[in-house]
Design an enzyme around this catalytic site. Sequence first.
Site, PDB file in Angstrom:
ATOM      1  N   ASP A 100       0.813  -1.216   0.000  1.00 28.40           N
ATOM      2  CA  ASP A 100       0.000   0.000   0.000  1.00 28.40           C
ATOM      3  C   ASP A 100       0.843   1.261   0.000  1.00 28.40           C
ATOM      4  O   ASP A 100       1.979   1.299   0.445  1.00 28.40           O
ATOM      5  CB  ASP A 100      -0.975   0.012   1.181  1.00 28.40           C
ATOM      6  CG  ASP A 100      -0.311  -0.296   2.523  1.00 28.40           C
ATOM      7  OD1 ASP A 100       0.708  -0.999   2.543  1.00 28.40           O
ATOM      8  OD2 ASP A 100      -0.832   0.168   3.550  1.00 28.40           O
ATOM      9  N   GLU A 167      -0.586  -2.400   5.266  1.00 26.37           N
ATOM     10  CA  GLU A 167       0.366  -2.294   6.377  1.00 26.37           C
ATOM     11  C   GLU A 167       0.253  -0.949   7.073  1.00 26.37           C
ATOM     12  O   GLU A 167       0.390  -0.859   8.296  1.00 26.37           O
ATOM     13  CB  GLU A 167       1.806  -2.509   5.871  1.00 26.37           C
ATOM     14  CG  GLU A 167       2.863  -2.504   6.967  1.00 26.37           C
ATOM     15  CD  GLU A 167       3.332  -1.111   7.374  1.00 26.37           C
ATOM     16  OE1 GLU A 167       3.760  -0.948   8.542  1.00 26.37           O
ATOM     17  OE2 GLU A 167       3.267  -0.190   6.544  1.00 26.37           O
TER      18      GLU A 167
END
Length: 439
Positions: A100, A167
């Site tokens: 991400d 994350e």
Amino acid sequence: MTASPSPVPACPVAPALLALPAGTPADEGLTRLLPVLGDLYRDLHAHPELSMNETRTAAIVAAVLRAQGWEVTEHVGTTGVVGTLTNGEGPTVLLRADTDGLPLAEDTGLPYASTDTAIGPDGGEVPLMHGCGHDHHVTALLGATALYAADRTGWRGTLLAVFQPGEEIAAGARAMVDDGFAERFPRPDVCLGQHVSPLPTGTVALRPGTAMSAADSFRIRLYGAGGHGSQPELAIDPILLGAHVVTRLQSVVSREIAAQDAAVVTVGSFQAGHKENIIPDSAELKVNVRTFDPEVRTRVLAAIERIVRGEAQAAGAPREPEFEPLNAFPLTVNDSDATERVRAALVTVYGEQGVQHMERPLPGSEDFGVFGTTFTCPSVFWMWGGFDPALYEGQDPSQVRPGTPGNHSPRFAPQAEPVIGYGVRGLLAAAAAFHGPEA
């Protein structure tokens, strides 16, 4: 949270270009792959995606793994991808990369800087940037998977290539575990991960034991009784209550935590009211806590709740304060024996001088530890340098150079191909320490 309504660009790098003929030696394969990996990295950097919405990145990863010959499972914990490669009997090694990006406006000046946007969780448009190096993490792991698939003569066992979403919000690893990871994939014997950082290219840093802090974030809503600013005696001011809470929370670390311990308490957001002459009904605080020891964490969180409830009672608040968890990162703990094996393996890539010992745990946080904790197996997580070594001349290479843009900075701009090459070789060496011919 929803994805950006703008069209999703196609990846200009064909998956087949990231696959190698069977039997290609690692050194030769990396030389052939590195230009293509650089192109892939620049594309991923230009097109980051918000946490748990990494659909384009996941599709690219899955296509590349299939072209390389891996067994691929998509949509694990929403947008997670897991590649499985088995080569006879032997240990199962889990290699993890996070996928991400961040809601951050890039200011690097790079020709491949991101200009993409997305719709954030509050419904507004936000800028997007790979400001934490996850584009490097994905690229390096895809380079390693290509080399492992092409040359299977030097290792035995099973590899799990885990491309984890979310994350940045501490949601992705837990989502993958909750989606039946333990039942769907071989149980790992060791979990390995790396993170690009503002250290010189050609160096790594790691330590046994606690490597990164735990982090807890939560929202606190304080209640008062609204009224006119000219008649405060008829109201209960939640802004004043919140100000007392903010001030008193600073005493948690200074007066309730022993000098030999460590913790950080930050109030990062304080919102209340809309007009200068109106006392609002409520106020909202967002708090972040960093700790390095489970007992300290318990003590800090209990102290925060005690202080908030006590201040609300002292103010005569009409309702009890409300606490809403936002995210929680576990401690990142490196197994001592496994860390020594990884350290020795990384020396073969970086040289003895290039492998630095981290004197202290990092105050940043990661959810990588969820995998090792879930499977009660050793984990090792290390930092790998991403910046021009010339910037560090005359100083300790294990220390971040003052002024170097760090992770989450809008100017975070690691080098491309040199960093990717070290990242690929580091993963290969670390994994080989557990399932190579001499492991």
